[in-house]
Design a protein around this motif. Structure first.
Motif, short mmCIF file in Angstrom:
data_model
loop_
_atom_site.label_atom_id
_atom_site.label_comp_id
_atom_site.label_asym_id
_atom_site.label_seq_id
_atom_site.Cartn_x
_atom_site.Cartn_y
_atom_site.Cartn_z
N VAL A 70 0.84 -1.20 0.00
CA VAL A 70 0.00 0.00 0.00
C VAL A 70 0.87 1.25 0.00
N LEU A 71 0.32 2.33 -0.55
CA LEU A 71 1.00 3.62 -0.65
C LEU A 71 0.30 4.60 0.27
N PHE A 72 1.07 5.26 1.15
CA PHE A 72 0.48 6.19 2.12
C PHE A 72 1.44 7.32 2.42
N ASP A 73 0.94 8.34 3.10
CA ASP A 73 1.75 9.49 3.49
C ASP A 73 2.42 9.18 4.83
N PRO A 74 3.74 9.05 4.87
CA PRO A 74 4.42 8.70 6.12
C PRO A 74 4.39 9.81 7.17
N ASP A 75 4.01 11.03 6.78
CA ASP A 75 3.92 12.11 7.77
C ASP A 75 2.67 11.99 8.63
N ASP A 76 1.63 11.33 8.13
CA ASP A 76 0.38 11.15 8.87
C ASP A 76 0.28 9.71 9.33
N ARG A 77 1.02 9.35 10.35
CA ARG A 77 1.02 7.95 10.79
C ARG A 77 1.08 7.84 12.30
N SER A 78 0.58 6.71 12.78
CA SER A 78 0.66 6.35 14.19
C SER A 78 1.50 5.09 14.28
N GLU A 79 2.56 5.14 15.04
CA GLU A 79 3.47 4.00 15.13
C GLU A 79 3.16 3.18 16.37
N VAL A 80 3.39 1.87 16.25
CA VAL A 80 3.18 0.95 17.36
C VAL A 80 4.27 -0.13 17.29
N GLU A 81 4.69 -0.63 18.44
CA GLU A 81 5.69 -1.69 18.47
C GLU A 81 5.04 -2.96 19.00
N LEU A 82 5.20 -4.06 18.26
CA LEU A 82 4.67 -5.36 18.64
C LEU A 82 5.79 -6.39 18.52
N HIS A 83 6.04 -7.12 19.58
CA HIS A 83 7.10 -8.13 19.60
C HIS A 83 8.44 -7.55 19.15
N GLY A 84 8.72 -6.31 19.52
CA GLY A 84 10.00 -5.69 19.19
C GLY A 84 10.12 -5.16 17.77
N ARG A 85 9.06 -5.23 16.98
CA ARG A 85 9.09 -4.71 15.60
C ARG A 85 8.19 -3.50 15.50
N GLY A 86 8.60 -2.53 14.70
CA GLY A 86 7.81 -1.32 14.51
C GLY A 86 6.81 -1.47 13.38
N TYR A 87 5.60 -1.00 13.61
CA TYR A 87 4.53 -1.02 12.61
C TYR A 87 3.88 0.35 12.57
N VAL A 88 3.09 0.59 11.53
CA VAL A 88 2.34 1.83 11.38
C VAL A 88 0.86 1.46 11.30
N LEU A 89 0.04 2.18 12.05
CA LEU A 89 -1.40 1.96 12.07
C LEU A 89 -2.08 3.07 11.28
N LEU A 90 -2.86 2.68 10.27
CA LEU A 90 -3.54 3.63 9.38
C LEU A 90 -5.03 3.35 9.35
N ARG A 91 -5.80 4.32 8.87
CA ARG A 91 -7.19 4.08 8.51
C ARG A 91 -7.19 3.75 7.02
N GLU A 92 -8.16 2.97 6.57
CA GLU A 92 -8.21 2.61 5.15
C GLU A 92 -8.26 3.85 4.27
#
Length: 112
Positions: A70-92
């Motif tokens: 997927v293609l998204f704007d990295p400036d509008d993101r919420s980051e979360v860490e799960l099991h030591g890995r970083g992820y980004v949470l987006l709305r569809e």
């Protein structure tokens, strides 16, 4: 009752509503040219969208499945860490595009 797709990926969470959990591609902020040259984030100019891989989707997501790029704007993101890995949470609705590998030939991709 359908199986939760997030359980297949081993995620310790269940995404709600229209949320999409993605894993960023490459190092944060840097990118590669087509020739393989690494371009640092300090060299970027203007607004640049980023590619990521969807690893989990909420029950109300209509156009994205786990594994999609997927293609998204990295400036509008919420980051979360799960099991030591970083992820980004987006709305569809914050996803600008899905890689065309899965898109049907006659499909417009538009919500009607």
């Amino acid at each position: 009752m359908t199986a939760d797709p997030n359980l297949e990926t081993g995620l310790p969470i269940r995404l709600l509503h229209d949320r999409v959990l993605v894993r960023m591609e490459g190092a944060d902020g840097e990118r590669r040219s087509t020739a393989g040259i690494v371009i640092p984030a300090t060299a970027s100019m203007g607004k640049r969208l980023a590619w990521a891989t969807a690893v989990g989707v909420g029950p109300n997501v209509r156009s994205i499945v786990s594994g999609d790029r997927v293609l998204f704007d990295p400036d509008d993101r919420s980051e979360v860490e799960l099991h030591g890995r970083g992820y980004v949470l987006l709305r569809e609705r914050d996803v600008h595009a899905v890689a065309a590998e899965r898109v049907e030939p006659d499909s417009t991709g538009l919500y009607l």
